[in-house]
Every structure is written in C-alpha cells, then in structure tokens.
Design a protein around this motif. Structure first.
Motif, PDB file in Angstrom:
ATOM      1  N   UNK A  38      19.926 -67.262  72.006  1.00 16.62           N
ATOM      2  CA  UNK A  38      19.504 -68.132  73.074  1.00 16.62           C
ATOM      3  C   UNK A  38      18.020 -68.372  72.914  1.00 16.62           C
ATOM      4  N   UNK A  39      17.256 -67.781  71.813  1.00 17.32           N
ATOM      5  CA  UNK A  39      15.826 -67.890  71.534  1.00 17.32           C
ATOM      6  C   UNK A  39      15.674 -67.518  70.002  1.00 17.32           C
ATOM      7  N   UNK A  40      14.898 -68.243  69.398  1.00 20.84           N
ATOM      8  CA  UNK A  40      14.576 -68.259  67.910  1.00 20.84           C
ATOM      9  C   UNK A  40      13.030 -68.246  67.543  1.00 20.84           C
ATOM     10  N   UNK A  41      12.926 -67.693  66.433  1.00 21.20           N
ATOM     11  CA  UNK A  41      11.356 -67.725  65.797  1.00 21.20           C
ATOM     12  C   UNK A  41      11.491 -68.498  64.744  1.00 21.20           C
ATOM     13  N   UNK A  42      10.565 -69.472  64.481  1.00 25.38           N
ATOM     14  CA  UNK A  42      10.287 -70.396  63.450  1.00 25.38           C
ATOM     15  C   UNK A  42       8.949 -70.714  62.855  1.00 25.38           C
ATOM     16  N   UNK A  43       8.935 -71.166  61.851  1.00 26.85           N
ATOM     17  CA  UNK A  43       7.696 -71.729  61.318  1.00 26.85           C
ATOM     18  C   UNK A  43       7.621 -73.198  61.660  1.00 26.85           C
ATOM     19  N   UNK A  44       6.637 -73.580  62.394  1.00 24.22           N
ATOM     20  CA  UNK A  44       6.317 -74.874  62.979  1.00 24.22           C
ATOM     21  C   UNK A  44       5.624 -75.738  61.931  1.00 24.22           C
ATOM     22  N   UNK A  45       6.443 -76.728  61.418  1.00 25.43           N
ATOM     23  CA  UNK A  45       5.632 -77.626  60.676  1.00 25.43           C
ATOM     24  C   UNK A  45       5.106 -78.984  61.223  1.00 25.43           C
ATOM     25  N   UNK A  46       5.014 -79.175  62.400  1.00 28.53           N
ATOM     26  CA  UNK A  46       4.963 -80.263  63.152  1.00 28.53           C
ATOM     27  C   UNK A  46       3.496 -80.971  62.913  1.00 28.53           C
ATOM     28  N   UNK A  47       2.593 -80.002  62.451  1.00 29.24           N
ATOM     29  CA  UNK A  47       1.170 -80.451  62.308  1.00 29.24           C
ATOM     30  C   UNK A  47       0.969 -80.280  60.694  1.00 29.24           C
ATOM     31  N   UNK A  48       0.057 -80.988  60.001  1.00 32.82           N
ATOM     32  CA  UNK A  48      -0.331 -80.932  58.686  1.00 32.82           C
ATOM     33  C   UNK A  48      -0.798 -79.201  58.524  1.00 32.82           C
ATOM     34  N   UNK A  49      -0.893 -78.853  57.529  1.00 33.77           N
ATOM     35  CA  UNK A  49      -1.566 -77.582  57.006  1.00 33.77           C
ATOM     36  C   UNK A  49      -0.518 -76.478  57.057  1.00 33.77           C
ATOM     37  N   UNK A  50      -0.861 -75.381  56.989  1.00 37.00           N
ATOM     38  CA  UNK A  50       0.040 -74.037  57.065  1.00 37.00           C
ATOM     39  C   UNK A  50       0.571 -74.144  58.474  1.00 37.00           C
ATOM     40  N   UNK A  51       1.908 -73.833  58.465  1.00 39.22           N
ATOM     41  CA  UNK A  51       2.760 -73.745  59.868  1.00 39.22           C
ATOM     42  C   UNK A  51       2.444 -72.536  60.565  1.00 39.22           C
ATOM     43  N   UNK A  52       2.338 -72.802  62.147  1.00 38.88           N
ATOM     44  CA  UNK A  52       2.349 -71.730  62.633  1.00 38.88           C
ATOM     45  C   UNK A  52       3.667 -71.025  63.143  1.00 38.88           C
ATOM     46  N   UNK A  53       3.642 -69.839  63.665  1.00 42.59           N
ATOM     47  CA  UNK A  53       5.020 -69.193  64.088  1.00 42.59           C
ATOM     48  C   UNK A  53       5.140 -69.350  65.640  1.00 42.59           C
ATOM     49  N   UNK A  54       6.383 -69.917  65.812  1.00 42.79           N
ATOM     50  CA  UNK A  54       6.488 -70.111  67.246  1.00 42.79           C
ATOM     51  C   UNK A  54       7.843 -69.374  67.811  1.00 42.79           C
ATOM     52  N   UNK A  55       8.072 -69.276  69.047  1.00 40.94           N
ATOM     53  CA  UNK A  55       9.157 -68.804  69.767  1.00 40.94           C
ATOM     54  C   UNK A  55       9.916 -70.127  70.439  1.00 40.94           C
ATOM     55  N   UNK A  86      -0.525 -68.518  61.778  1.00 42.69           N
ATOM     56  CA  UNK A  86       0.168 -68.554  60.797  1.00 42.69           C
ATOM     57  C   UNK A  86       1.101 -67.359  60.319  1.00 42.69           C
ATOM     58  N   UNK A  87       1.804 -67.304  59.181  1.00 42.70           N
ATOM     59  CA  UNK A  87       2.686 -66.310  59.019  1.00 42.70           C
ATOM     60  C   UNK A  87       2.267 -65.073  58.813  1.00 42.70           C
ATOM     61  N   UNK A  88       1.107 -64.815  58.060  1.00 44.42           N
ATOM     62  CA  UNK A  88       0.508 -63.594  57.810  1.00 44.42           C
ATOM     63  C   UNK A  88      -0.087 -63.063  59.065  1.00 44.42           C
ATOM     64  N   UNK A  89      -0.775 -63.739  60.036  1.00 44.65           N
ATOM     65  CA  UNK A  89      -1.073 -63.242  61.064  1.00 44.65           C
ATOM     66  C   UNK A  89       0.307 -62.499  62.204  1.00 44.65           C
ATOM     67  N   UNK A  90       1.264 -63.533  61.820  1.00 46.51           N
ATOM     68  CA  UNK A  90       2.322 -62.837  62.632  1.00 46.51           C
ATOM     69  C   UNK A  90       2.741 -61.711  62.332  1.00 46.51           C
TER      70      UNK A  90
END
Length: 88
Positions: free
Chosen positions: A39-56, A71-75
């Motif tokens: 019912x909830x997931x974690x993803x790499x968000x590629x909606x904007x250019x550059x390195x993807x952010x990590x989202x819930x 970014x993934x490293x910060x996550x």
C-alpha cells in the motif's frame, strides 16, 4: 538486483508490476515496498532531469508522492537501524 527472485528489480514484482497491477504512477523505478503489504512504495523519481530523487508513494492517499531524499546516496546515508526506534 537480478531477475530470478520475485522481489528483485527485474523479477516478477518489478516496477512494471506495481504500475500495471496496483496503479502506481509511472515516475521511475520502484525498489522497495513497505510493511503495509503493497500500500506504499519507495521509488527513484525520474520526473525531472538529472539524478533521481527518492520518494515515498502512498496508495492509500491517492498515490501521494513525498520526497524522502534528493538522491539515492543521501537516502542510504540517512537510514537508521530499527533498534533506534521505540517499539511501543
């Protein structure tokens, strides 16, 4: 990572599965589910250019997207051991 295990990135329950079977938005790569059984997931968000952010993404709240890290490293650097949390 891999293709042989159900929950691997290329396994039976990959990003395409979560999008087609559960209706999750096509924003990037889903790499972790949560204790809520899908019912909830974690993803790499590629909606904007550059390195993807990590989202819930929370399915129970109309697939609300909340940014967890830029970014993934910060996550990864900010993950905490479960022993740091009070179980009550």
């Amino acid at each position: 990572m891999g293709r042989t295990h159900d929950y691997s990135l290329c396994g039976n329950t990959n990003s395409q599965f979560w999008q087609s079977e559960w209706g999750y938005p096509d924003i990037g790569v889903y790499f972790a589910n949560c204790p809520s059984a899908g019912h909830d997931m974690i993803a790499l968000d590629y909606r904007t250019p550059g390195e993807p952010s990590v989202v819930h993404i929370d399915q129970e709240v109309d697939y609300r997207i909340t940014k967890l890290a830029p970014d993934f490293a910060t996550f990864i650097a900010n993950l905490k051991d479960e022993s740091e949390y009070d179980e009550e």
